[in-house]
Structures are given as C-alpha cells and as structure tokens.
Design a protein around this motif. Structure first.
Motif, short mmCIF file in Angstrom:
data_model
loop_
_atom_site.label_atom_id
_atom_site.label_comp_id
_atom_site.label_asym_id
_atom_site.label_seq_id
_atom_site.Cartn_x
_atom_site.Cartn_y
_atom_site.Cartn_z
N GLY A 164 -11.19 12.88 11.26
CA GLY A 164 -11.58 14.27 11.41
C GLY A 164 -12.45 14.77 10.28
N GLU A 165 -13.10 15.91 10.53
CA GLU A 165 -13.96 16.53 9.54
C GLU A 165 -13.13 16.92 8.30
N GLY A 166 -13.60 16.54 7.14
CA GLY A 166 -12.92 16.88 5.92
C GLY A 166 -11.81 15.93 5.51
N VAL A 167 -11.48 14.96 6.37
CA VAL A 167 -10.46 13.98 6.02
C VAL A 167 -11.09 12.93 5.12
N PRO A 168 -10.56 12.70 3.93
CA PRO A 168 -11.18 11.71 3.04
C PRO A 168 -11.03 10.31 3.59
N PRO A 169 -11.97 9.43 3.26
CA PRO A 169 -11.87 8.03 3.71
C PRO A 169 -10.78 7.30 2.94
N GLY A 170 -10.73 6.00 3.11
CA GLY A 170 -9.69 5.21 2.47
C GLY A 170 -9.74 5.28 0.95
N ASN A 171 -8.59 5.05 0.33
CA ASN A 171 -8.53 5.13 -1.13
C ASN A 171 -8.06 3.82 -1.74
N VAL A 172 -8.61 2.71 -1.23
CA VAL A 172 -8.33 1.39 -1.79
C VAL A 172 -9.63 0.74 -2.21
N ILE A 173 -9.64 0.21 -3.44
CA ILE A 173 -10.75 -0.62 -3.88
C ILE A 173 -10.17 -1.98 -4.25
N ALA A 174 -10.81 -3.03 -3.79
CA ALA A 174 -10.33 -4.40 -4.03
C ALA A 174 -11.42 -5.18 -4.76
N PHE A 175 -11.00 -5.93 -5.77
CA PHE A 175 -11.93 -6.74 -6.56
C PHE A 175 -11.61 -8.21 -6.33
N GLU A 176 -12.57 -8.94 -5.79
CA GLU A 176 -12.42 -10.39 -5.61
C GLU A 176 -12.95 -11.05 -6.87
N CYS A 177 -12.05 -11.65 -7.65
CA CYS A 177 -12.41 -12.19 -8.97
C CYS A 177 -12.15 -13.69 -9.06
N VAL A 178 -12.25 -14.39 -7.95
CA VAL A 178 -11.97 -15.83 -7.92
C VAL A 178 -13.22 -16.63 -7.56
N TRP A 196 0.81 -1.21 0.00
CA TRP A 196 0.00 0.00 0.00
C TRP A 196 0.85 1.27 0.00
N ALA A 197 1.91 1.30 0.81
CA ALA A 197 2.70 2.53 0.95
C ALA A 197 3.28 2.99 -0.38
N GLU A 198 3.81 2.05 -1.17
CA GLU A 198 4.42 2.45 -2.43
C GLU A 198 3.39 2.89 -3.46
N LEU A 199 2.12 2.66 -3.17
CA LEU A 199 1.04 3.10 -4.06
C LEU A 199 0.43 4.41 -3.60
N GLY A 200 0.99 4.99 -2.56
CA GLY A 200 0.48 6.25 -2.06
C GLY A 200 -0.74 6.12 -1.17
N VAL A 201 -0.98 4.92 -0.66
CA VAL A 201 -2.13 4.70 0.21
C VAL A 201 -1.76 5.08 1.63
N VAL A 202 -2.57 5.92 2.23
CA VAL A 202 -2.36 6.35 3.61
C VAL A 202 -3.42 5.70 4.48
N GLU A 203 -2.98 4.95 5.48
CA GLU A 203 -3.93 4.31 6.39
C GLU A 203 -4.69 5.37 7.18
N ARG A 204 -6.00 5.40 7.03
CA ARG A 204 -6.83 6.36 7.75
C ARG A 204 -7.13 5.83 9.16
N PRO A 205 -7.40 6.73 10.09
CA PRO A 205 -7.73 6.28 11.45
C PRO A 205 -9.12 5.66 11.48
N PRO A 206 -9.46 4.96 12.55
CA PRO A 206 -10.82 4.44 12.68
C PRO A 206 -11.83 5.58 12.71
N SER A 207 -13.07 5.25 12.48
CA SER A 207 -14.11 6.26 12.30
C SER A 207 -14.18 7.31 13.42
N PRO A 208 -14.10 6.95 14.71
CA PRO A 208 -14.21 7.99 15.75
C PRO A 208 -13.09 9.03 15.70
N LEU A 209 -11.99 8.71 15.04
CA LEU A 209 -10.85 9.62 14.97
C LEU A 209 -10.68 10.26 13.59
#
Length: 343
Positions: free
Chosen positions: A227-241, A212-225
């Motif tokens: 913050g306002e305006g912070v985008p959610p996660g930016n990973v989409i995974a496709f299960e194709c098996v 993930w790191a080399e793809l520019g993915v930043v681990e977001r905190p859990p929902s209670p943390l």
C-alpha cells in the motif's frame, strides 16, 4: 632490497631492485602489511603459469614510514611520518596497482613508493598493525554505504572472514543493527561476537533465514499489494564468501524487498534464477574496493577506537615467514589477518 613475491612455486623471499620515486611520489619503508584473500588467489593464479610467472611484490594493505620525498612533491610529510594510502600510484601510462602488479613493489618489501597526493597521516597512538587494516576496513565501509542502511534495518552477514568481520565492525561503528552473522568456523563466530554481532550462528546447525521475527523484521506483501506509504523491506544481506550458489541461496532466504550486497570475490562462474529475485523485488548490488573518502573514514574508525583492530590481527611474520603464513591462511579456523612486518 629484500621482499616477498610471487613465484612459480607460490611465494618466495629474496632480493629485488630498489624502487625509485617518480613524479609526485615518495619513498617509504613499509612497517606493517596485511595478507589479503586476493593475495592468495593471485599467488595461485601466478603459480599456475610456471616459468612464465611474473614476479609481483605483494602487499596492498599497508602502513609505512616516509623516507624521502621524490621529484615534484610538496614535502608536506616529513621523514619518519607514518602514513597509509590507497594502493595506487599515478604514472604517465595511467594508475598502477601497488602489491597487485609487477610494475612496482607492494608492502611486502623493505622499501616502496607511494603517491604523495593519496597519503593519509596515521594518528599518534594507532599501532602500525592496526593502521594496516585501513584498506580492508574501507572495503567494508563501501559495502555498508552501498546497502543504504536505515535505522530500522536488520543486517545479515554471510561469511565471517576478514571482510565479513569488517562489515560487522563497520555496521556497528556507524550505529546500525541488529546484525546476524553466519559462518561454519567456530573461531570466526567468536570474533563476530567480539565485534558486536547480535546473533551468531553455525549454518550447519541452524538457518540464518529463520531469525527475522526476533529481529523485528515484518514480511512485506508483494509489490501489487504494497500500500501507499508502507515502507519496503528492512533487511540487508551481505554475501562475504564468494562461493558459487550462495547468492541464489540468499535470494531465496531473505524476505521480500530486501537488499543484497555482494562483497565476496567469486572467481568461478555462478548461476542465479532471476525470477526468484523478481517475485521478491530483491535488489542486488555488487561492490568493488572503496572511494577515497571511505578510505579516510576507515582510518578514522580505527584511530578513534570505534573499530577495535585487535580481533583482526591473529599473527605476525617477517618477510622470511610469508610463505608459511600463506599456508596457514588456507585454514580458516586458525587466522583472520596475518600481518607482515618487513623490517
């Protein structure tokens, strides 16, 4: 007419009755028809019925040539016009699947009927074999749109069979990326690279969830943390098996707030641990087939060259070779898509 169909022993070729166009339908000659993984599942299921097995003329991924218009049609497609179509026709009792039911023949036949209102003209220059890829590519287009990818999203495609490869192609054709592809098969990993996957790996040697790191993915905190305006996660995974246990593995492997799209057709019962997805606030989406406009979009991607059909087509056979092609497709290292040419 000659056709390939399900039988108690698997797949057979022989004579079947000629189809007759109904209201709003046209008679066509299939030119190319792809063998789908669902065809393999259907043949296995029907073979287990023994003497009670229905005869289903297979083939729901096809390119065909118009022969004649049936009753109640507009005649807007002249004889000789090449067409593709969603694999359904309309009947007084409701929609009928082509290639998946015993009611009407699919594309593994010398002739078939199609619904005129569903037909799309195949652009000049697009080979028959590539036009027949419209249907499986439409499945991938639908899966990608269901994921709602954004410009900053990274994608993980687990499984590089025909649909996984199509998902990679659809992502890249529409400008999404980067894309990580994972498959145990060396041949399929090579094809994933040809179709534009940025990172291709063997899950037996390295985890697809460690990049993930080399793809520019930043681990977001859990929902209670979060913050306002912070985008959610930016990973989409496709299960194709479609293998049991894989959905849970992906849930555990993706970062928080990821979106998982299940495209693989799992036919066995499966189990997930909901709390694993809850604590990460992972969304889980299951997709089926496509919309008609997505089918048209897939044809356009093939016609304008944004998706190259060459990596997908790894073999061709006539109707007499269908049984052997089904046997060959049991080995994932040899083929991706075998095209049946009924003529």
């Amino acid at each position: 007419m000659l056709a390939a169909f399900t039988a108690a022993g698997g797949v057979a070729a022989g004579e079947v009755p000629e189809p007759v166009p109904g209201e709003g339908q046209v008679l066509v000659a299939p030119l190319s028809a792809g063998i789908c993984g669902s065809d393999l599942h259907l043949v296995d299921a029907v073979a287990g019925l023994g003497d009670d097995a229905p005869r289903i003329v297979l083939g729901h991924e096809f390119c065909a040539e118009i022969l004649e218009a049936g009753p109640g049609t507009s005649g807007r497609f002249a004889p000789g016009t090449r067409v593709v179509s969603v694999p359904h026709v309309l009947s007084p009792s409701g929609p009928v699947d082509l290639g998946l039911s015993p009611v009407l023949p699919g594309g593994f036949a010398q002739r078939a009927v199609m619904q005129e209102s569903f037909l799309l003209r195949v652009p000049d220059g697009l080979p028959d074999d590539h036009a027949a890829l419209t249907e499986p590519l439409a499945v991938a287009v639908h899966a990608v749109r269901a994921a709602r990818p954004g410009p900053e999203d990274a994608a993980l495609v687990v499984g590089c069979g025909p649909i996984g490869l199509a998902v990679i192609a659809a992502l890249k054709a529409d400008g999404h990326g980067p894309v990580v592809a994972a498959d145990f098969s060396p041949a399929r990993r090579t094809l994933a690279e040809r179709l534009g996957a940025d990172i291709v790996l063997d899950p037996a040697e390295s985890s697809p969830y460690d990049r993930w790191a080399e793809l520019g993915v930043v681990e977001r905190p859990p929902s209670p943390l979060l913050g306002e305006g912070v985008p959610p996660g930016n990973v989409i995974a496709f299960e194709c098996v479609g293998a049991p246990g894989l959905i849970q593995q992906i849930i555990e492997g993706v970062p928080r707030h990821s979106r998982i799209v299940v495209v693989g057709v799992g036919v066995a019962p499966d189990t997930i641990t909901p709390v694993s997805a809850i604590l990460k606030e992972v969304s889980l989406t299951f997709v089926f087939a496509y919309r008609q406009q997505e089918f048209a979009h897939a044809l356009g991607l093939l016609a304008d060259g944004r998706v190259d059909g060459n990596p997908f087509v790894t073999g061709t056979v006539g109707l007499g070779g269908v049984a052997g092609a089904f046997a060959d497709l049991r080995s994932p290292d040899e083929h991706v898509k075998i095209i049946v040419r009924p003529r």
